[in-house]
Motif scaffolding. Structure first.
Motif, short mmCIF file in Angstrom:
data_model
loop_
_atom_site.label_atom_id
_atom_site.label_comp_id
_atom_site.label_asym_id
_atom_site.label_seq_id
_atom_site.Cartn_x
_atom_site.Cartn_y
_atom_site.Cartn_z
N LYS A 135 0.83 -1.22 0.00
CA LYS A 135 0.00 0.00 0.00
C LYS A 135 0.85 1.26 0.00
O LYS A 135 0.37 2.35 0.30
CB LYS A 135 -0.92 0.01 1.24
CG LYS A 135 -2.01 -1.04 1.18
CD LYS A 135 -3.06 -0.80 2.24
CE LYS A 135 -2.52 -1.02 3.63
NZ LYS A 135 -3.51 -0.80 4.68
N PHE A 136 2.14 1.11 -0.31
CA PHE A 136 3.06 2.25 -0.23
C PHE A 136 3.90 2.34 -1.50
O PHE A 136 4.30 1.32 -2.06
CB PHE A 136 3.98 2.08 0.98
CG PHE A 136 5.01 3.17 1.16
CD1 PHE A 136 4.63 4.43 1.58
CD2 PHE A 136 6.35 2.94 0.90
CE1 PHE A 136 5.58 5.45 1.74
CE2 PHE A 136 7.30 3.93 1.05
CZ PHE A 136 6.91 5.20 1.49
N GLN A 137 4.13 3.55 -1.98
CA GLN A 137 5.00 3.71 -3.14
C GLN A 137 5.87 4.97 -2.98
O GLN A 137 5.46 5.94 -2.33
CB GLN A 137 4.19 3.80 -4.43
CG GLN A 137 3.29 5.03 -4.52
CD GLN A 137 2.55 5.12 -5.84
OE1 GLN A 137 2.90 4.46 -6.81
NE2 GLN A 137 1.52 5.95 -5.88
N VAL A 138 7.04 4.90 -3.57
CA VAL A 138 7.92 6.06 -3.62
C VAL A 138 7.90 6.57 -5.05
O VAL A 138 8.13 5.80 -5.99
CB VAL A 138 9.36 5.70 -3.21
CG1 VAL A 138 10.28 6.90 -3.38
CG2 VAL A 138 9.40 5.19 -1.78
N LEU A 139 7.59 7.83 -5.22
CA LEU A 139 7.48 8.41 -6.56
C LEU A 139 8.53 9.50 -6.73
O LEU A 139 8.62 10.42 -5.91
CB LEU A 139 6.07 8.98 -6.74
CG LEU A 139 5.72 9.53 -8.12
CD1 LEU A 139 5.81 8.45 -9.19
CD2 LEU A 139 4.31 10.13 -8.10
N PHE A 140 9.31 9.39 -7.80
CA PHE A 140 10.39 10.34 -8.07
C PHE A 140 10.05 11.10 -9.35
O PHE A 140 9.80 10.50 -10.39
CB PHE A 140 11.70 9.56 -8.24
CG PHE A 140 12.87 10.38 -8.67
CD1 PHE A 140 13.67 11.05 -7.75
CD2 PHE A 140 13.21 10.48 -10.02
CE1 PHE A 140 14.77 11.80 -8.16
CE2 PHE A 140 14.31 11.23 -10.43
CZ PHE A 140 15.09 11.88 -9.50
N PHE A 160 18.07 2.10 -5.96
CA PHE A 160 17.45 2.45 -4.67
C PHE A 160 16.15 1.67 -4.43
O PHE A 160 15.20 2.19 -3.87
CB PHE A 160 17.14 3.94 -4.63
CG PHE A 160 18.35 4.80 -4.86
CD1 PHE A 160 19.28 5.01 -3.86
CD2 PHE A 160 18.57 5.38 -6.10
CE1 PHE A 160 20.39 5.80 -4.08
CE2 PHE A 160 19.68 6.16 -6.34
CZ PHE A 160 20.61 6.37 -5.33
N GLY A 161 16.07 0.46 -4.88
CA GLY A 161 14.89 -0.34 -4.58
C GLY A 161 13.77 -0.12 -5.56
O GLY A 161 14.01 -0.08 -6.77
N LYS A 162 12.57 0.07 -5.02
CA LYS A 162 11.40 0.00 -5.89
C LYS A 162 10.68 1.34 -6.06
O LYS A 162 9.46 1.41 -5.92
CB LYS A 162 10.42 -1.03 -5.31
CG LYS A 162 10.97 -2.45 -5.36
CD LYS A 162 9.84 -3.44 -5.37
CE LYS A 162 10.37 -4.82 -5.71
NZ LYS A 162 9.32 -5.81 -5.83
N ALA A 163 11.41 2.38 -6.33
CA ALA A 163 10.74 3.66 -6.57
C ALA A 163 10.27 3.73 -8.03
O ALA A 163 10.86 3.11 -8.91
CB ALA A 163 11.70 4.80 -6.27
N GLN A 164 9.21 4.51 -8.23
CA GLN A 164 8.74 4.74 -9.60
C GLN A 164 9.19 6.13 -10.02
O GLN A 164 9.10 7.08 -9.24
CB GLN A 164 7.21 4.64 -9.66
CG GLN A 164 6.68 4.74 -11.10
CD GLN A 164 5.18 4.97 -11.17
OE1 GLN A 164 4.49 4.87 -10.16
NE2 GLN A 164 4.69 5.29 -12.36
#
Lengths: 237, 273
Positions: A135-140, A160-164
């Motif tokens: 339920k969490f996302q990192v957006l760049f 850096f992992g699973k950022a979009q």
């Protein structure tokens, strides 16, 4: 020179005033010091109560007084990141829709703030349970769309992992940054080329698509407290 | 490209109403205007009204304009705003109050409110509160960063006005009926209360790196760096503290002169009226 005349009524009133203006007796210093210590406790206690009144949960990040609607992020993104033959597609990042998002504006050639921020956010993501991670996302969002192609952003974020990552072209990028209060400017480098000076805040957007708080990069290193903020926002949306 | 990072004076002074501040300032102005209109001019002179009016105008400029928004991109502007609220508005407002007239018309607090004010304006209490406000909000790393960041925009300006009013009220003594009259106490207080501000100002002035978290990575106004902004903030804080410090030194001089004269000058007793 004639001195100013004073009427009898004025004389009486000023005499009355001065006779009524009793100067209080001085207090022993230790009594004053004790009351001073109590006053400081009261002040800080009052401030603590004020912040708890604003929000019963002690957020680590800086809270918005009222949650702000988060502007949607539309641009180009690599949808099959890490796979051979990446596909670039127009994307509108899902802000809200039940997902909590940590949104960060940066650029891939950034020497310090951007890698640190992404590393910290990945550390927070890894500290979550699998259910929370879903339920969490990192957006760049890149602030350097001329040099940061969707492919470059995707390969950078793989570290850096699973950022979009999303590439937003001008003038849409300026409008998007403005809506978040993000500033950025090209700064020429001595040996040629340029870097981007930019706001280093990370915005936390809840599952209903509202900006709830922001962290400065200096705060993100405290994984436990940042994670607490995310969990509280997740639970409340 | 992004928000205006080189605002002109006109940009800074563009109206941006803040209802709570506006209501408070207008209510106080109305109360003052009513008193001024009904009082005899000799007791409530025009110069006092001019000073109070200046305090009101400065407070309106600093709270009702776009300056507030631009402080996000300039620690210097942020500090100027706080210092104006703490070190300029309070002395102007206090000097605008006709203390003798208030005492004569029995408009000063009596009973319990007077007692409470007497404690609040005790130099020890005022000094401790002012030092707490300055130190707690400027060295957040030692205390609670989240408490500081979540009160910096809304509550802190109000606390600076409160702290400034306390400090200047101790030094200027607008309520003789609840405040001690010794110059020595007030002088020492003024000198000591300037120290926390001067110390924080010196730290900002000489620190080789940016210490105040919200401005570490901020894009700053007028093409300045965060470190330049921090240094400028140090200058602002120091300069803002100078008038209070100068007054304190003056009061200490008066106290010393009185102390020196105490054994050598024969006081002439006035006959009873």
């Amino acid at each position: 020179m004639t001195p100013p005349q004073t009427t009898s009524s004025q004389t009486t009133s000023s005499q009355t005033a001065s006779s009524e203006t009793k100067v209080p007796a001085p207090r022993p210093w230790y009594v004053s010091a004790l009351v001073a210590a109590l006053a400081v406790l009261l002040l800080l206690g009052g401030v603590w109560a004020y912040t708890r009144l604003r929000s019963p949960f002690p957020y680590y990040g800086t809270l918005y007084d009222t949650p702000q609607p988060a502007a949607s992020v539309t641009g180009l993104s690599v949808t099959n990141s890490g796979m051979v033959g990446s596909v670039v597609t127009p994307t509108t990042a899902a802000l809200g829709a039940g997902k909590t998002t940590a949104l960060f504006f940066g650029f891939t050639r950034c020497p310090d703030v951007c890698p640190a921020t992404l590393a910290y956010l990945e550390r927070v993501r890894q500290a979550m349970t699998p259910a929370e991670q879903a339920k969490f996302q990192v957006l760049f969002v890149s602030l350097d769309p001329d040099r940061d192609t969707p492919q470059k952003i995707a390969s950078y974020l793989n570290y850096f992992g699973k950022a979009q990552g999303v590439q937003v072209r001008e003038p849409a990028l300026a409008a998007l940054a403005r809506s978040y209060g993000v500033s950025y400017v090209k700064a020429p480098l001595p040996g040629g080329g340029y870097q981007i000076n930019h706001t280093s805040a990370t915005f936390l957007i809840d599952g209903a698509g509202r900006r709830r708080l922001l962290w400065d990069v200096t705060q993100l290193g405290n994984t436990a407290r940042v994670l607490n903020d995310v969990r509280e926002v997740m639970a409340g949306s | 490209m992004t928000p205006n990072l080189s605002p002109t004076l006109l940009d800074l002074l563009a109206p941006r109403p803040d209802a709570l501040w506006l209501i408070g300032i207008l209510a106080l102005s109305g109360w003052y205007a009513l008193g001024f209109v009904h009082a005899p001019r000799r007791e409530w002179p025009i110069w006092r009204a001019v000073l109070f009016g200046l305090a009101v105008v400065v407070a309106l400029v600093i709270t009702q304009t776009a300056v507030t928004d631009f402080t996000l991109n300039s620690m210097t502007l942020y500090m100027i705003r706080l210092m104006v609220l703490a070190e300029l508005v309070p002395p102007l407002a206090i000097l605008g109050l006709p203390a003798a007239y208030f005492a004569q018309e029995r408009l000063v607090p009596h009973g319990r409110p007077a007692q409470a004010l007497s404690w609040l304006l005790d130099p020890w209490v005022a000094l401790a509160l002012w030092a707490a406000i300055i130190v707690f909000w400027n060295i957040p790393a030692s205390f609670s960063a989240s408490l500081v960041s979540n009160t910096a925009s809304g509550l802190l300006p109000l606390l600076y006005v409160f702290g400034g009013l306390l400090s200047w009220a101790v030094v200027l003594r607008p309520l003789p009926s609840v405040q001690g009259k010794g110059y020595g106490n007030r002088g020492w207080f003024g000198l000591l209360s300037a120290l926390p501000m001067m110390s924080v100002g010196a730290v900002w002035l000489y620190s080789p790196r940016v210490l105040y978290a919200p401005y570490v990575g901020a894009l700053c106004l007028w093409n300045t760096t965060p470190l330049q902004n921090q240094v400028n903030s140090g200058y602002v804080m120091m300069i803002a503290g100078l008038p209070g410090m100068a007054l304190a030194i003056g009061q200490l001089m008066l106290w010393l002169i009185a102390l020196a004269d105490s054994g050598t000058v024969t006081e002439v007793e006035e006959p009873d009226a």
